[in-house]
Design an enzyme around this catalytic site. Structure first.
Site, PDB file in Angstrom:
ATOM      1  N   SER A 188      -9.955   2.114   2.480  1.00  0.00           N
ATOM      2  CA  SER A 188      -9.023   2.787   1.610  1.00  0.00           C
ATOM      3  C   SER A 188      -8.015   1.859   0.927  1.00  0.00           C
ATOM      4  O   SER A 188      -7.424   2.267  -0.068  1.00  0.00           O
ATOM      5  CB  SER A 188      -8.237   3.833   2.416  1.00  0.00           C
ATOM      6  OG  SER A 188      -7.420   3.206   3.397  1.00  0.00           O
TER       7      SER A 188
ATOM      8  N   SER B  24     -10.471  -0.066   6.713  1.00  0.00           N
ATOM      9  CA  SER B  24      -9.826  -0.029   5.393  1.00  0.00           C
ATOM     10  C   SER B  24      -9.149  -1.303   4.919  1.00  0.00           C
ATOM     11  O   SER B  24      -8.733  -1.374   3.772  1.00  0.00           O
ATOM     12  CB  SER B  24      -8.790   1.089   5.361  1.00  0.00           C
ATOM     13  OG  SER B  24      -9.433   2.297   5.102  1.00  0.00           O
TER      14      SER B  24
ATOM     15  N   LYS C 166       0.854  -1.195   0.000  1.00  0.00           N
ATOM     16  CA  LYS C 166       0.000   0.000   0.000  1.00  0.00           C
ATOM     17  C   LYS C 166       0.888   1.242   0.000  1.00  0.00           C
ATOM     18  O   LYS C 166       1.874   1.291   0.754  1.00  0.00           O
ATOM     19  CB  LYS C 166      -0.905  -0.030   1.239  1.00  0.00           C
ATOM     20  CG  LYS C 166      -1.961   1.082   1.272  1.00  0.00           C
ATOM     21  CD  LYS C 166      -2.864   0.962   2.508  1.00  0.00           C
ATOM     22  CE  LYS C 166      -4.011   1.965   2.467  1.00  0.00           C
ATOM     23  NZ  LYS C 166      -4.902   1.861   3.637  1.00  0.00           N
TER      24      LYS C 166
HETATM   25  N1  GLN Z   1     -13.585   4.543   5.619  1.00  0.00           N
HETATM   26  C1  GLN Z   1     -13.010   5.013   6.829  1.00  0.00           C
HETATM   27  C2  GLN Z   1     -12.619   6.463   6.686  1.00  0.00           C
HETATM   28  O1  GLN Z   1     -12.835   6.996   5.651  1.00  0.00           O
HETATM   29  C3  GLN Z   1     -11.857   4.172   7.240  1.00  0.00           C
HETATM   30  C4  GLN Z   1     -10.609   4.483   6.508  1.00  0.00           C
HETATM   31  C5  GLN Z   1      -9.460   3.662   6.991  1.00  0.00           C
HETATM   32  O2  GLN Z   1      -9.643   2.682   7.707  1.00  0.00           O
HETATM   33  N2  GLN Z   1      -8.276   4.102   6.631  1.00  0.00           N
HETATM   34  O3  GLN Z   1     -12.117   7.063   7.582  1.00  0.00           O
END
Ligand code: GLN
Length: 492
Positions: free
Chosen positions: A158, A182, A78
Site C-alpha cells: 500500500s 506494504s 505516508k
Molecule cells: N497487500 C497486503 C494487504 O492488502 C498488505 C498491505 C499492507 O501491508 N498494508 O493487506
C-alpha cells in the site's frame, strides 16, 4: 551544485555538513521535483510553505551546531501517519477533512532529528491493497515503464505514494507502513529499498490502524544506508504504544561493515512456489551466488507452514481491521452522512465512506470473528500463525538471515488484478510470512526484468536484529550494483 535531488540522504547530509548547500536549497529543489511529478499522483497533500519554513529553521539549528541525524533532509510522509493540523486521509473518504490535533510518534521523532516534511503521500485506502488502485484520491503511477511501452504501471502497495515519490526523486526518503508487505513490495516494484523493522521497533501511536498485531512503520529510500539512517531516527520505545518494545536503538549505519564472511544465509525451499516465474528464480539464484561470493555460507532451510501463510493473513488482518474500523461512526472523525436516526446515520456514513476493498475486508473480518465461525476461522488462523513463527524460530537456530524474492513479479498494469482479489492477494506470498512472525525484513533492488522493470530481493532477520539484515543488505546492494533509474517522462 548539480541536481540536489539526485543525492541520497547520506550524501546530502555530508553536503549540508560541508556547507556546499543549505537545507533551504535542498528543500527548494525537492519542491520543484514534487510539483513536476504531479502526473504520478504520489502526493495527496503538498506542504511546500511548511517545508520552506522547516528548512529555514533547520539551517539556523545547523549554524548553532545543533544538527540532528536527519537535519534538513526532505521527506514524504505516508498519509497514514497523523500530522498535527495537516490533513490526514489514509486515502479514505471516511476521514474527510480530518486534521489531527496531535503528531504520530514516528513523525515527531523525525522532526526532532531535523527532517523536513514535503507533504503527505498516497496509499491504498486504509493501507489495504498491493497496487494503489483503491485510494479515494486516485491511482498512484509508477515512475517506471516497460521498455518501449508507454502504458502506466502500478507502484505496488500500500505504500505506493511513498515508493513513487522516492523513485521519482521528489523526496529523499519516505515513511511507509507494512502490515503484510506494504513497504517491501512497492520498494521492489519501484527499484528502491524498503525496510520493515521488527514488530515493536517503531511506535504505532498516531498511525491510522489497519491490523494492529501486524502494522509496523518503516523507512523507504534509495539505498540501504539511507534506510538505516532513517530507521535510527524513526525507532524507539514509546510508552504510548503498549506493543512498543523497550530496547535501545542501535546505530544501524554502523552495522554496514560490508563484511558477511561466515554469515549463514538460509534459502527456504518452500518459497520455490509452483509456477514461479523463471526470471524471479534466476534473480534469486543470482542473489545466492552474490552472497556466496562475499563469503557467506548458504544453507537450505525448511519453513513448512509457508503455504498456509496467505490464508491465515487474509483472516487475521481483516478480523483486526473489522474491529479497528468500528471507530468510524460519523461522530468522532471525518465524514458524516445524516440519516433518519442514529443507526441510519452510521450506515449511511460507512456505506459512503468506505470503498469496495475495505468493505470486502470488513465483511470477511466480521464473519471470521462471529459466534460459530470464530473457532473455525480466526482461532485456526492464529494457530497457523504460531506455527509459522515457530518455523522461523527453528530456522534461526541454523541461519542468521533468510534470502528470498520480494514479490512474485515486476510491477503490473492498472486493472490487471483489481477485478480478482485472490490474484491481488497472491502478490504478498513472499512478504506475509515474516509479517505474521513479526520479523524484520528489507527489499533491495537487485536487477531488471526482461521488460526493463526493477525486481527486488528480500532479506529477513531475527527479531530485533535489523543490524544483521542491514549488513547483509548492504553487501547484496553492492553486488547487484543497481544504478538504473526511470526516465523522467512525467516532466512532459
Ligand atoms: N497487500 C497486503 C494487504 O492488502 C498488505 C498491505 C499492507 O501491508 N498494508 O493487506
Amino acid at each position: 551544485m548539480g541536481d540536489l535531488t539526485k543525492l541520497g540522504i547520506a550524501a546530502a547530509r555530508d553536503g549540508l555538513n560541508a556547507g556546499d548547500f543549505s537545507a533551504r536549497e535542498l528543500t527548494a529543489a525537492h519542491i520543484t521535483a514534487m510539483v513536476a511529478a504531479k502526473p504520478l499522483n504520489a502526493f495527496i497533500t503538498e506542504t511546500p510553505d511548511q517545508a520552506v519554513e522547516a528548512a529555514t529553521a533547520s539551517d539556523a539549528r545547523r549554524a548553532k551546531g545543533e544538527a540532528g541525524k536527519l537535519e534538513g533532509i526532505p521527506l514524504a510522509i505516508k498519509d497514514l501517519f497523523c500530522t498535527k493540523d495537516v490533513l490526514t486521509t489514509a486515502a479514505s473518504h471516511i476521514l474527510d477533512g480530518f486534521k489531527p490535533r496531535y503528531e504520530s510518534t514516528v513523525t515527531a521523532n523525525l522532526w526532532k532529528e531535523g527532517a523536513v516534511m514535503l507533504g503527505k503521500v498516497n496509499l491504498d485506502e486504509l493501507a489495504m491493497g498491493s497496487s494503489n488502485e483503491t485510494s479515494y484520491y486516485g491511482n498512484v503511477v509508477n515512475p517506471w515503464r516497460r521498455a518501449g511501452d508507454n502504458r502506466d504501471l502500478v507502484p505496488g502497495g500500500s505504500s505506493g505514494g511513498s515508493a513513487s515519490a522516492v523513485a521519482s526523486f521528489s523526496a529523499m526518503g519516505a515513511t511507509g507502513t507494512d502490515t503484510g508487505g506494504s513497504i517491501r513490495q512497492p520498494a521492489s516494484f519501484t527499484g528502491i529499498v524498503g525496510c520493515k523493522p521488527t514488530y515493536g521497533r517503531c511506535s504505532r501511536w498516531g498511525v491510522v490502524a489497519f491490523a494492529s498485531s501486524l502494522d509496523q512503520p518503516g523507512p523507504m529510500a534509495r539505498s540501504v544506508r539511507d534506510t538505516a539512517i532513517m530507521l535510527e531516527a524513526m525507532a524507539g520505545f514509546d510508552p504510548k504504544d503498549s506493543t512498543s518494545v523497550d530496547m535501545p536503538v542501535p546505530n544501524f549505519e554502523a552495522a554496514l561493515t560490508g563484511d558477511i564472511r561466515g554469515l549463514k544465509v538460509g534459502i527456504p525451499k518452500e518459497y520455490r512456489t509452483d509456477g514461479m516465474s523463471p526470471e524471479i528464480e534466476a534473480l534469486w539464484q543470482q542473489g545466492i551466488d552474490w552472497m556466496k561470493a562475499a563469503g557467506a555460507e548458504i544453507v537450505e532451510i525448511s519453513l513448512p507452514h509457508t503455504k498456509y501463510a496467505l490464508a491465515a493473513y487474509y483472516i487475521i488482518a481483516p478480523a483486526e481491521a473489522s474491529s479497528n474500523l468500528a471507530r468510524y461512526d460519523g461522530v468522532r472523525y471525518g465524514l458524516r452522512v445524516e440519516g433518519k436516526d442514529l443507526n441510519d446515520m452510521y450506515a449511511n456514513t460507512r456505506a459512503e465512506g468506505f470503498g469496495a476493498e475495505v468493505k470486502r475486508r470488513l465483511l470477511i473480518g466480521t464473519y471470521a470473528l462471529s459466534a460459530g465461525y470464530y473457532d473455525a476461522y480466526y482461532l485456526k488462523a492464529q494457530k497457523v500463525r504460531t506455527r509459522i513463527a515457530n518455523d522461523f524460530k527453528e530456522a534461526y537456530e541454523k541461519v542468521d538471515v533468510i534470502l528470498t524474492p520480494t514479490a512474485p513479479s515486476a510491477a503490473f498494469s492498472f486493472g490487471d488484478k483489481s477485478d480478482d482479489p485472490l490474484a491481488m492477494y497472491l502478490n504478498d506470498v513472499f512478504t506475509v510470512p515474516a509479517s505474521l512472525a513479526g520479523l524484520p525484513g528489507i527489499s533491495v533492488p537487485a536487477g531488471l526484468s526482461e521488460e526493463g522493470l526493477p525486481l527486488g530481493l528480500q532479506l529477513l532477520g531475527r527479531p530485533f536484529d535489523e543490524e544483521t539484515v542491514f549488513r547483509a543488505a548492504g553487501v547484496l546492494e553492492e553486488a547487484a550494483g543497481f544504478t538504473a533509474t526511470p526516465t523522467d517522462w512525467w516532466r512532459g
